[in-house]
Design an enzyme around this catalytic site. Structure first.
Site, PDB file in Angstrom:
ATOM      1  N   GLY A  18       0.928  -1.374  -0.089  1.00  0.00           N
ATOM      2  CA  GLY A  18       0.010  -0.300   0.112  1.00  0.00           C
ATOM      3  C   GLY A  18       0.978   1.863  -0.015  1.00  0.00           C
ATOM      4  N   SER A  19       2.059   1.290  -0.729  1.00  0.00           N
ATOM      5  CA  SER A  19       3.101   2.394  -0.556  1.00  0.00           C
ATOM      6  C   SER A  19       2.081   3.504  -0.984  1.00  0.00           C
ATOM      7  CB  SER A  19       3.921   2.678  -0.861  1.00  0.00           C
ATOM      8  OG  SER A  19       4.604   1.979  -1.962  1.00  0.00           O
ATOM      9  N   ASN A  20       1.658   3.183  -2.889  1.00  0.00           N
ATOM     10  CA  ASN A  20       1.422   4.168  -3.341  1.00  0.00           C
ATOM     11  C   ASN A  20      -0.148   4.285  -2.865  1.00  0.00           C
ATOM     12  OD1 ASN A  20       2.475   4.140  -6.506  1.00  0.00           O
ATOM     13  ND2 ASN A  20       2.285   2.232  -5.888  1.00  0.00           N
TER      14      ASN A  20
ATOM     15  N   ASP B 220      -2.482  -4.450 -18.843  1.00  0.00           N
ATOM     16  CA  ASP B 220      -1.692  -3.532 -18.983  1.00  0.00           C
ATOM     17  C   ASP B 220      -1.285  -2.846 -20.956  1.00  0.00           C
ATOM     18  OD1 ASP B 220      -0.124  -3.900 -16.553  1.00  0.00           O
ATOM     19  OD2 ASP B 220       1.060  -5.577 -17.251  1.00  0.00           O
TER      20      ASP B 220
ATOM     21  N   LEU C 116      -3.853  -7.884  -7.491  1.00  0.00           N
ATOM     22  CA  LEU C 116      -2.809  -8.647  -9.205  1.00  0.00           C
ATOM     23  C   LEU C 116      -3.763  -9.570  -9.889  1.00  0.00           C
ATOM     24  CD1 LEU C 116       0.050  -9.605  -6.903  1.00  0.00           C
ATOM     25  CD2 LEU C 116       0.038  -8.279  -7.994  1.00  0.00           C
ATOM     26  N   LYS C 117      -5.561  -9.411  -9.605  1.00  0.00           N
ATOM     27  CA  LYS C 117      -6.516 -10.191  -9.801  1.00  0.00           C
ATOM     28  C   LYS C 117      -6.903  -8.757 -10.810  1.00  0.00           C
ATOM     29  CE  LYS C 117      -6.884 -13.564  -6.478  1.00  0.00           C
ATOM     30  NZ  LYS C 117      -6.471 -14.835  -7.392  1.00  0.00           N
TER      31      LYS C 117
ATOM     32  N   ASN D 224      -4.826   2.772 -13.241  1.00  0.00           N
ATOM     33  CA  ASN D 224      -3.827   0.981 -12.917  1.00  0.00           C
ATOM     34  C   ASN D 224      -2.447   1.918 -12.996  1.00  0.00           C
ATOM     35  OD1 ASN D 224      -2.358  -1.091 -12.212  1.00  0.00           O
ATOM     36  ND2 ASN D 224      -2.339  -1.993 -14.092  1.00  0.00           N
TER      37      ASN D 224
ATOM     38  N   HIS E  64       2.093   1.036 -14.012  1.00  0.00           N
ATOM     39  CA  HIS E  64       2.676  -0.091 -13.710  1.00  0.00           C
ATOM     40  C   HIS E  64       4.087   0.085 -14.039  1.00  0.00           C
ATOM     41  CE1 HIS E  64       4.018  -4.551 -15.886  1.00  0.00           C
ATOM     42  NE2 HIS E  64       4.878  -3.419 -16.599  1.00  0.00           N
TER      43      HIS E  64
ATOM     44  N   ILE F 283     -10.043  -7.905 -13.622  1.00  0.00           N
ATOM     45  CA  ILE F 283     -11.399  -6.770 -12.856  1.00  0.00           C
ATOM     46  C   ILE F 283     -12.383  -7.111 -14.169  1.00  0.00           C
ATOM     47  CG2 ILE F 283     -12.288  -4.360 -12.779  1.00  0.00           C
ATOM     48  CD1 ILE F 283     -10.060  -4.840 -11.037  1.00  0.00           C
TER      49      ILE F 283
HETATM   50  C1  GRF Z   1       3.971  -1.447  -7.240  1.00  0.00           C
HETATM   51  O1  GRF Z   1       5.433  -1.444  -7.716  1.00  0.00           O
HETATM   52  C2  GRF Z   1       2.454  -0.702  -8.381  1.00  0.00           C
HETATM   53  O2  GRF Z   1       3.359  -0.120  -9.346  1.00  0.00           O
HETATM   54  C3  GRF Z   1       2.839  -2.356  -9.022  1.00  0.00           C
HETATM   55  O3  GRF Z   1       2.335  -2.876  -7.682  1.00  0.00           O
HETATM   56  C4  GRF Z   1       3.186  -2.365  -6.599  1.00  0.00           C
HETATM   57  C5  GRF Z   1       2.176  -1.318  -5.550  1.00  0.00           C
HETATM   58  O4  GRF Z   1       3.168  -1.562  -5.006  1.00  0.00           O
HETATM   59  N1  GRF Z   1       1.265  -2.407  -9.696  1.00  0.00           N
HETATM   60  P1  GRF Z   1       2.204  -0.472  -3.109  1.00  0.00           P
HETATM   61  O5  GRF Z   1       1.624  -1.956  -2.698  1.00  0.00           O
HETATM   62  O6  GRF Z   1       1.327   0.186  -3.860  1.00  0.00           O
HETATM   63  O7  GRF Z   1       3.185  -0.282  -2.101  1.00  0.00           O
END
Ligand code: GRF
Length: 209
Positions: free
Chosen positions: A15-17, A153, A93-94, A110, A112, A96
């Site tokens: 969840g860092s994003n 993607d 990772l699933k 999304n 990538h 949609i």
């Molecule tokens: C990120 O590298 C994103 O590009 C990819 O999954 C990772 C998620 O990281 N799709 P986080 O869970 O947001 O830290």
């Protein structure tokens, strides 16, 4: 008055994003709120973020449903309940389901960790992407934020940002630099969407200045 969007986050990992997006919201850079978090992994770090920030969250795993349609209906009802204007996939990772993609056409984003269409597609996610970049000997990689369509993607690209690959990079060191860029540009793309500044014609996304 700029309209405040309700965002749903779909995530499978740490969840860092999502944290970076929350910071941008706190700093007033995105006129939106994260209204719900959905994850397919019961122990995903994203749930800690949701709890800390008091964001409603749901564990919904497609594998727990007999039919995809049942899963789809539950997800759609959660999205309706929160009046969601934008779905943000942040390490989800699933796949949609197509019914959700068509209901939210050009309202699902999304991120990538490479410059699509390079190093993308089925099986290329997380560290696998950075391993592939290094194995290939690529000199430049980067980050892509795109709308989601029915193919992995593949949807219209909103923003891309290059990241140089250094001679001494390992997949880990590269992933850290790429991740910092992810944190910057995901918020930018979401802010543009929330401000109504993205227009889409075919595969091309135009940004109004
Ligand atoms: C990120 O590298 C994103 O590009 C990819 O999954 C990772 C998620 O990281 N799709 P986080 O869970 O947001 O830290």
């Amino acid at each position: 008055m700029v309209k405040v969007f309700n965002i749903a986050i779909f995530a499978s990992g740490r969840g860092s994003n999502t944290r970076a997006i929350l910071e941008s919201i706190d700093r007033g850079k995105i006129h939106a709120r994260i209204s719900v978090v959905i994850s397919n992994k019961s122990d995903a770090g994203i749930f800690n973020v949701a709890v800390e920030r008091k964001i409603p969250h749901r564990y919904l795993n497609p594998s727990d449903f007999g039919l995809e349609e049942e899963y789809t209906n539950v997800v759609l009802s959660v999205l309706d309940e929160h009046d969601i204007g934008l779905i943000v996939l942040a390490g989800y990772l699933k796949k949609i389901p197509s019914t959700i993609i068509s209901r939210y056409r050009n309202r699902i984003m999304n991120i990538h960790p490479a410059l699509l269409p390079a190093f993308g597609g089925v099986g290329l996610y997380g560290m696998r992407v950075h391993n592939a970049v290094i194995d290939h000997g690529a000199k430049v990689t980067g980050v892509t934020v795109h709308f989601v369509d029915e193919e992995y993607d593949h949807g219209p690209i909103i923003i891309q940002e290059p990241v140089r690959v250094n001679d001494d990079d390992t997949p880990e060191s590269l992933s850290q630099r790429v991740l910092r860029v992810e944190h910057e540009i995901y918020s930018k793309a979401i802010a543009l969407f929330a401000e109504g500044r993205l227009t889409i014609h075919g595969r091309r996304v135009y940004i109004q200045q």
